[in-house]
Design an enzyme around this catalytic site. Structure first.
Site, PDB file in Angstrom:
ATOM      1  N   ARG A  20       0.826  -1.216   0.000  1.00 39.49           N
ATOM      2  CA  ARG A  20       0.000   0.000   0.000  1.00 39.49           C
ATOM      3  C   ARG A  20       0.857   1.262   0.000  1.00 39.49           C
ATOM      4  O   ARG A  20       0.507   2.247  -0.656  1.00 39.49           O
ATOM      5  CB  ARG A  20      -0.932  -0.010   1.199  1.00 39.49           C
ATOM      6  CG  ARG A  20      -1.848   1.209   1.235  1.00 39.49           C
ATOM      7  CD  ARG A  20      -2.917   1.090   2.296  1.00 39.49           C
ATOM      8  NE  ARG A  20      -3.811   2.230   2.271  1.00 39.49           N
ATOM      9  CZ  ARG A  20      -4.885   2.348   3.036  1.00 39.49           C
ATOM     10  NH1 ARG A  20      -5.206   1.385   3.894  1.00 39.49           N
ATOM     11  NH2 ARG A  20      -5.643   3.416   2.977  1.00 39.49           N
ATOM     12  N   CYS A  84       5.207 -17.172  13.557  1.00 36.32           N
ATOM     13  CA  CYS A  84       4.414 -16.023  13.991  1.00 36.32           C
ATOM     14  C   CYS A  84       4.801 -15.510  15.375  1.00 36.32           C
ATOM     15  O   CYS A  84       4.370 -14.420  15.764  1.00 36.32           O
ATOM     16  CB  CYS A  84       2.928 -16.376  13.962  1.00 36.32           C
ATOM     17  SG  CYS A  84       2.333 -16.824  12.325  1.00 36.32           S
ATOM     18  N   GLY A 116      -2.373 -12.077   0.152  1.00 33.36           N
ATOM     19  CA  GLY A 116      -3.033 -13.382   0.114  1.00 33.36           C
ATOM     20  C   GLY A 116      -2.609 -14.303   1.223  1.00 33.36           C
ATOM     21  O   GLY A 116      -1.811 -13.956   2.098  1.00 33.36           O
ATOM     22  N   CYS A 212     -10.424 -13.435  10.188  1.00 34.04           N
ATOM     23  CA  CYS A 212      -9.055 -13.881   9.900  1.00 34.04           C
ATOM     24  C   CYS A 212      -8.109 -12.684   9.881  1.00 34.04           C
ATOM     25  O   CYS A 212      -8.447 -11.627   9.344  1.00 34.04           O
ATOM     26  CB  CYS A 212      -8.996 -14.570   8.539  1.00 34.04           C
ATOM     27  SG  CYS A 212     -10.116 -15.975   8.338  1.00 34.04           S
TER      28      CYS A 212
END
Length: 399
Positions: A20, A84, A116, A212
């Site tokens: 972005r 993570c 994605g 999500c």
């Protein structure tokens, strides 16, 4: 050797949808977050003695390339990758360094992600989660995409065992999106109704897209220091003490025949128990919690793993409003991973930043009143499958 460790400075970027911000590369992200953390601590980079730099996607010395934006001082820079839980692992290593020989250490995490769903990076070698996936397929049948499928199956298992409903999971996402409205660092800052969450595109039942966490670009950082450093620099009024911290990896009972265990429930429970014992605290002492809501189902599972309620009772906490403002705890005031975003290497350190601001009473419109009181205690929970769970308890130094 310092027996106490303090967070003296935190900083983060706004988390963004990948691509972005045109031209925004990971060194830019790290410079932004790291500079903010150093400024918050009131120190220059040449005061830092060691650096632990976390990221999941990148080449082997990306940590050096990132922190060279802050200065070239020759200090050790250790690259950290723990799925993570990478950001919290960097924090854990930095805290251990302070408890050893260092006075002032920087933990920084960053991620530049592809849009994605997460996908396999290397097709020519064993998949790190291969054993977990095979076991879940044996228990529940195959599914894709991998990450939402794994956490969706854990949620479906909870529904079958305890009567938890799809609506209860959706209400967690409603809560976290609502919380993020007041977080200028969040990727999403829009409130969604229950109907909107349930009606958003299905990913893997019971999860819809708005339940999500997204892929994200961003960075977060924390400066950690010893008790003597805090005293010398007069930082006790702003410093936040790490009063308990534990990292655990998978146990034999990860493969006990439940989907919940395969997505880290037992790791989370063991880490939380260790932290409560270290800190002399329990769930009842907590004011505010940032936990790993990569998917709404996992937030509910984590309520139980952290001891906020009994096994199978997570849905009751949701129905009672016990995990939002006015309830017993405020969970994910930042918006959590679901709404704040999830740049993997930065997530755990963004939790540290949020809780530091909460305990200082500087979180603005999302401030949890009890966190800023004399008895305020905060807890962070961060997991990575394959696997590691890191839990950290915080309390202001002057309390």
């Amino acid at each position: 050797m310092s027996s106490k460790v303090y967070v003296i400075g935190v900083g983060m970027t706004k988390f963004e949808k990948p691509g972005r911000r045109e031209g925004w590369d990971y060194p830019d992200m790290a410079r932004e977050a790291g500079t903010a953390a150093l400024h918050d601590a009131g120190i220059a980079y040449d005061t830092v003695q060691e650096v632990y730099a976390g990221y999941v996607y990148g080449d082997s010395t990306s940590g050096q390339r990132a922190v060279y934006e802050l200065g070239l001082t020759g200090v050790p820079v250790v690259n950290v990758n723990n799925n993570c839980s990478t950001g919290s692992t960097a924090l854990w290593l930095a805290a251990r360094a302070v408890r050893g020989a260092a006075d002032c250490v920087l933990a920084i995490g960053f991620e530049k992600m592809a849009p994605g769903s997460l996908s396999e990076t290397y097709a020519d070698r064993a998949l790190p989660l291969g054993r977990h996936i095979r076991e879940l397929e044996r228990l529940r049948g195959p599914g894709r995409p991998m990450a939402p499928w794994m956490f969706a199956e854990a949620g479906r298992e909870h529904m079958e065992r305890y009567g938890t409903t799809a609506e209860q999971f959706a209400r967690i996402a409603v809560k976290n999106h609502r919380h993020s409205v007041n977080n200028p660092y969040a990727q999403f800052q829009r409130e969604f109704s229950l109907d909107e969450v349930l009606a958003s595109p299905g990913i893997v039942a019971p999860l819809t897209r708005l339940q999500c966490s997204p892929t994200s670009d961003g960075s977060a950082a924390a400066v950690l220091a010893s008790e003597s450093f805090v005293d010398r620099h007069g930082l006790a009024g702003r410093a936040v003490e790490i009063v308990g911290q534990a990292m655990v990896t998978d146990f034999e009972d990860t493969f006990d025949g439940t989907a919940a265990a395969l997505v880290g429930a037992h790791m989370s429970r063991a880490a939380a128990r260790a932290v409560y014992e270290q800190a002399g605290l329990g769930p009842q002492d907590l004011s505010v919690i940032e936990l790993h809501d990569c998917f709404a189902t996992n937030e509910l599972l984590t309520y139980e793993a952290l001891g906020l309620c009994g096994e199978g009772e997570g849905g009751k906490l949701v129905d009672a409003g016990d995990t939002t403002y006015g309830g017993r705890w405020v969970v994910n005031p930042s918006g959590g991973l679901i709404s704040k975003g999830h740049p993997l290497g930065a997530t755990g350190l963004a939790q540290c930043a949020e809780l530091t601001w909460q305990l200082r009473g500087t979180a603005g419109a999302r401030q949890v009143p009890a966190a800023a009181e004399h008895t305020g205690v905060a807890l962070a929970h961060n997991i990575g499958l394959g696997g590691a769970a890191v839990v950290t308890a915080y309390r202001p130094a002057d309390r």
